[in-house]
Design a protein around this motif. Structure first.
Motif, PDB file in Angstrom:
ATOM      1  N   TYR A   1       0.832  -1.203   0.000  1.00  0.00           N
ATOM      2  CA  TYR A   1       0.000   0.000   0.000  1.00  0.00           C
ATOM      3  C   TYR A   1       0.861   1.245   0.000  1.00  0.00           C
ATOM      4  O   TYR A   1       2.025   1.225   0.378  1.00  0.00           O
ATOM      5  N   ILE A   2       0.251   2.320  -0.453  1.00  0.00           N
ATOM      6  CA  ILE A   2       0.847   3.651  -0.378  1.00  0.00           C
ATOM      7  C   ILE A   2      -0.083   4.466   0.494  1.00  0.00           C
ATOM      8  O   ILE A   2      -1.281   4.569   0.219  1.00  0.00           O
ATOM      9  N   SER A   3       0.447   5.016   1.565  1.00  0.00           N
ATOM     10  CA  SER A   3      -0.365   5.752   2.519  1.00  0.00           C
ATOM     11  C   SER A   3       0.481   6.872   3.116  1.00  0.00           C
ATOM     12  O   SER A   3       1.381   7.392   2.454  1.00  0.00           O
ATOM     13  N   ASN A   4       0.200   7.216   4.356  1.00  0.00           N
ATOM     14  CA  ASN A   4       1.032   8.144   5.110  1.00  0.00           C
ATOM     15  C   ASN A   4       1.125   7.602   6.534  1.00  0.00           C
ATOM     16  O   ASN A   4       0.552   6.554   6.845  1.00  0.00           O
ATOM     17  N   ILE A   5       1.849   8.286   7.391  1.00  0.00           N
ATOM     18  CA  ILE A   5       2.036   7.782   8.751  1.00  0.00           C
ATOM     19  C   ILE A   5       0.701   7.696   9.476  1.00  0.00           C
ATOM     20  O   ILE A   5       0.438   6.725  10.192  1.00  0.00           O
ATOM     21  N   GLU A   6      -0.177   8.656   9.259  1.00  0.00           N
ATOM     22  CA  GLU A   6      -1.508   8.579   9.869  1.00  0.00           C
ATOM     23  C   GLU A   6      -2.243   7.314   9.416  1.00  0.00           C
ATOM     24  O   GLU A   6      -2.911   6.647  10.214  1.00  0.00           O
ATOM     25  N   GLY A   7      -2.096   6.938   8.145  1.00  0.00           N
ATOM     26  CA  GLY A   7      -2.719   5.722   7.637  1.00  0.00           C
ATOM     27  C   GLY A   7      -2.172   4.469   8.303  1.00  0.00           C
ATOM     28  O   GLY A   7      -2.910   3.512   8.550  1.00  0.00           O
ATOM     29  N   VAL A   8      -0.872   4.464   8.597  1.00  0.00           N
ATOM     30  CA  VAL A   8      -0.277   3.327   9.313  1.00  0.00           C
ATOM     31  C   VAL A   8      -0.890   3.237  10.705  1.00  0.00           C
ATOM     32  O   VAL A   8      -1.259   2.153  11.175  1.00  0.00           O
ATOM     33  N   ILE A   9      -1.045   4.376  11.372  1.00  0.00           N
ATOM     34  CA  ILE A   9      -1.655   4.392  12.705  1.00  0.00           C
ATOM     35  C   ILE A   9      -3.118   3.956  12.629  1.00  0.00           C
ATOM     36  O   ILE A   9      -3.607   3.216  13.492  1.00  0.00           O
ATOM     37  N   ASP A  10      -3.836   4.386  11.585  1.00  0.00           N
ATOM     38  CA  ASP A  10      -5.227   3.950  11.409  1.00  0.00           C
ATOM     39  C   ASP A  10      -5.308   2.427  11.306  1.00  0.00           C
ATOM     40  O   ASP A  10      -6.204   1.801  11.872  1.00  0.00           O
TER      41      ASP A  10
END
Length: 187
Positions: free
Chosen positions: A99-108
Motif C-alpha cells: 500500500y501507499i499511505s502516510n504515517i496517519e494511515g499506518v496508525i489507522d
C-alpha cells in the motif's frame, strides 16, 4: 491488459474466474503485475506483484509533530514496519498487501487491529492494555506522542518519503533475517 478466463475456479462457488493481468511501472515500486479476479457470484480478488528487486534498505523516521502524519509511507508486500517505543512489529506474511499511505494511515491500520483485539479480549488486563494503546495512537495522530517509524525491506521496495528520513543499507545478515511474505526464486 490480458484477460484469462477459466484459468482458476472461484473459491466460493467453483465457477471459472475471469482474471485480468496488467503489467505497469509504479514509482517507488518499479515494474509490477496487477492481477484481478472476478466471479459472477460476487467474489473479487486483487493483488499487485512487484517484479523488481533493489538493495535491502532501512528507512527511519522520527515522528514528533502532527505534520509528520502526512509523511508518505510506501509498503511493499515484503516490508516490515517497526515502532520500537510501542513494541510494534508488523511483518509480512503470505496475505500481505502492498500500500501507499502516510504515517496517519499506518496508525489507522494499527487502530483497526487493536480495536478488533479489544473485542476479543478475555481479561480486564487485556482490555486495559488495548484501551491504553488506543489512547496512545490517538495522541500520536494529534502530534502529542513521539515515536520512531522504521521500515525495513529485504527487497528494497518499501520507503518512507521525507527529507529527514535516515536511509541505510541492510547488511546481508539483517536482510536475511526479515520475512518477505512471498516465495522468492533465486538463480
Amino acid at each position: 491488459m490480458v484477460n484469462i478466463t477459466g484459468a482458476s475456479n472461484c473459491p466460493i462457488c467453483n465457477n471459472p474466474l475471469e482474471m485480468r493481468w496488467n503489467q505497469d511501472n509504479i514509482p517507488y515500486f518499479g515494474d509490477v503485475i496487477e492481477i484481478s479476479s472476478v466471479c459472477s457470484c460476487g467474489f473479487k480478488y486483487a493483488d499487485t506483484l512487484i517484479l523488481s528487486q533493489r538493495e535491502p534498505l532501512r528507512h527511519i523516521k522520527r515522528v514528533n509533530n502532527e505534520r509528520d502524519m502526512y509523511v508518505r509511507v510506501i509498503r511493499s508486500t515484503s516490508g516490515t514496519i517497526r515502532i520500537p517505543e510501542w513494541g510494534v512489529n508488523i511483518e509480512p506474511g503470505p496475505a500481505s498487501e502492498a500500500y501507499i499511505s502516510n504515517i496517519e494511515g499506518v496508525i489507522d491500520r494499527l487502530e483497526t487491529v487493536v480495536s478488533m483485539a479489544l473485542k476479543w479480549a478475555e481479561t480486564s488486563e487485556e482490555c486495559e492494555r488495548a484501551e491504553n494503546f488506543l489512547n496512545t495512537l490517538k495522541d500520536a495522530k494529534e502530534g502529542h506522542a513521539e515515536f520512531t517509524l522504521i521500515m525495513e525491506d529485504p527487497l528494497g521496495n518499501s520507503a518512507i518519503i521525507s527529507d529527514d528520513v535516515e536511509v541505510t543499507k541492510l547488511s546481508d545478515e539483517e536482510a536475511g533475517s526479515l520475512h518477505t511474505g512471498m516465495f522468492i526464486i533465486q538463480k
